[in-house]
Scaffold this motif. Structure first.
Motif, PDB file in Angstrom:
ATOM      1  N   GLU A 119       0.831  -1.022  -0.052  1.00  0.00           N
ATOM      2  CA  GLU A 119       0.046   0.220   0.146  1.00  0.00           C
ATOM      3  C   GLU A 119       0.715   1.414  -0.007  1.00  0.00           C
ATOM      4  OE1 GLU A 119      -3.245  -0.285   2.980  1.00  0.00           O
ATOM      5  OE2 GLU A 119      -4.245  -1.668   1.569  1.00  0.00           O
ATOM      6  N   ASN A 120       1.366   1.417  -1.092  1.00  0.00           N
ATOM      7  CA  ASN A 120       2.556   2.474  -1.359  1.00  0.00           C
ATOM      8  C   ASN A 120       1.667   3.771  -1.449  1.00  0.00           C
ATOM      9  OD1 ASN A 120       4.597   0.997  -1.334  1.00  0.00           O
ATOM     10  ND2 ASN A 120       4.435   0.892  -3.669  1.00  0.00           N
ATOM     11  N   LEU A 121       0.424   3.764  -1.669  1.00  0.00           N
ATOM     12  CA  LEU A 121      -0.199   5.171  -1.683  1.00  0.00           C
ATOM     13  C   LEU A 121      -1.357   5.202  -0.695  1.00  0.00           C
ATOM     14  CD1 LEU A 121      -0.859   4.991  -5.695  1.00  0.00           C
ATOM     15  CD2 LEU A 121       0.892   6.007  -4.241  1.00  0.00           C
ATOM     16  N   LYS A 122      -1.198   4.451   0.403  1.00  0.00           N
ATOM     17  CA  LYS A 122      -1.981   4.448   1.230  1.00  0.00           C
ATOM     18  C   LYS A 122      -2.298   6.227   1.743  1.00  0.00           C
ATOM     19  CE  LYS A 122      -3.895   2.369   5.573  1.00  0.00           C
ATOM     20  NZ  LYS A 122      -3.337   1.285   6.610  1.00  0.00           N
ATOM     21  N   GLY A 123      -3.877   6.449   1.977  1.00  0.00           N
ATOM     22  CA  GLY A 123      -3.907   7.770   2.702  1.00  0.00           C
ATOM     23  C   GLY A 123      -4.058   9.083   1.323  1.00  0.00           C
ATOM     24  N   LYS A 124      -3.674   8.361  -0.052  1.00  0.00           N
ATOM     25  CA  LYS A 124      -3.738   9.402  -1.018  1.00  0.00           C
ATOM     26  C   LYS A 124      -5.227   9.375  -1.688  1.00  0.00           C
ATOM     27  CE  LYS A 124       1.056   9.513  -1.767  1.00  0.00           C
ATOM     28  NZ  LYS A 124       1.475  11.049  -1.222  1.00  0.00           N
ATOM     29  N   ILE A 125      -5.497  10.537  -2.178  1.00  0.00           N
ATOM     30  CA  ILE A 125      -6.863  10.617  -3.086  1.00  0.00           C
ATOM     31  C   ILE A 125      -6.539  10.748  -4.471  1.00  0.00           C
ATOM     32  CG2 ILE A 125      -9.046  11.863  -3.282  1.00  0.00           C
ATOM     33  CD1 ILE A 125      -8.946  12.493  -0.256  1.00  0.00           C
ATOM     34  N   ALA A 126      -6.857   9.895  -5.274  1.00  0.00           N
ATOM     35  CA  ALA A 126      -6.618   9.792  -6.775  1.00  0.00           C
ATOM     36  C   ALA A 126      -7.505  10.189  -7.528  1.00  0.00           C
ATOM     37  CB  ALA A 126      -5.963   8.735  -7.085  1.00  0.00           C
TER      38      ALA A 126
END
Length: 248
Positions: free
Chosen positions: A2-9
């Motif tokens: 989960e390298n992008l955890k917490g990000k909104i895309a």
């Protein structure tokens, strides 16, 4: 991972093909994902399958882009990843070009992408990642491709200028330029089965790796650009075409 955890895309044109696969990859890496599309049934179906938020918006209409930005701003405040993916394809000789076809391609691929970036800049967190879907044709000169190729070349120019303008906010802007990818875009261009078969063989013959790319290949690269490993990369165009452009 989960390298992008917490990000909104946000992924434009996320109901099929490269956009769909990229939305799936971003979600798999922990991001909260929003996809857009201009067909209500298609976007609702894709959003349900992916387990993401789907919003109706036509990238060819600036009014839709502005409404989309307003909705995203109200619901999420800021976003961390913007993948400007939506695009259309028209193939014709220059002498046979029509104004409607030109306006459609440039309106979605260039103008629409430009104003998507423009209207979403206020919603980008410091350190955000913007990725344009370009094409290896941006640097090639094939017959029948003048509208599409020039629209993608324009995207790469925007990308570099935006990388400079947004650098003070540590926002990185890059582009991915695929070669042939296994999607529905050629089917939607109106070719017959025989023509599609001929195009497939023509492409394979010109790709050193002797295969067509998969949408997920692009999704992984977009995710890479959006993660910590690419935090010193901006203004870059990555060509993903199995070596096709090397033979031109």
């Amino acid at each position: 991972m989960e390298n992008l955890k917490g990000k909104i895309a946000l992924v434009t044109g996320g109901n099929s093909g490269i956009g769909y696969a990229t939305a799936a990859e971003l979600k798999a890496q922990g991001a909260e994902v929003i996809i857009t599309g201009r067909r209500k049934e298609a976007i609702e179906k894709a959003a349900a399958e992916l387990g993401v938020t789907g919003l109706l918006a036509d990238q060819g209409k600036v009014s839709d882009i502005e409404e989309l930005a307003a909705q995203v701003g109200l619901r999420y405040g800021k976003i961390d990843i913007l993948f400007i993916n939506a695009g259309v394809l028209e193939m014709t000789l220059i002498e046979n070009a029509t104004e409607n076809a030109f306006d459609n391609v440039i309106g979605v691929n260039f103008k629409g992408a430009y104003f998507t970036l423009s209207r979403f800049i206020p919603l980008l967190n410091d350190g955000a990642s913007v990725v344009f879907l370009s094409s290896n044709t941006a640097g090639m000169s094939a017959a029948n491709s003048s509208m599409y190729s020039s629209s993608k070349a324009a995207l790469n120019s925007i990308m570099k200028t935006a990388a400079i303008e947004l650098a003070p906010s540590k926002i990185r802007v890059n582009s991915v330029s695929p070669g042939p990818i296994q999607t529905e875009i050629l089917n939607k261009a109106g070719y017959t089965e025989e023509q599609l078969t001929q195009i497939h063989h023509w492409m394979i013959d010109r790709i050193p790796l002797k295969k067509i790319g998969q949408p997920g290949d692009i999704g992984k690269m977009v995710a890479y650009f959006s993660g910590e490993a690419a935090n010193f990369i901006t203004g870059a165009e990555i060509i993903m075409d199995g070596g096709m452009s090397l033979k031109q």
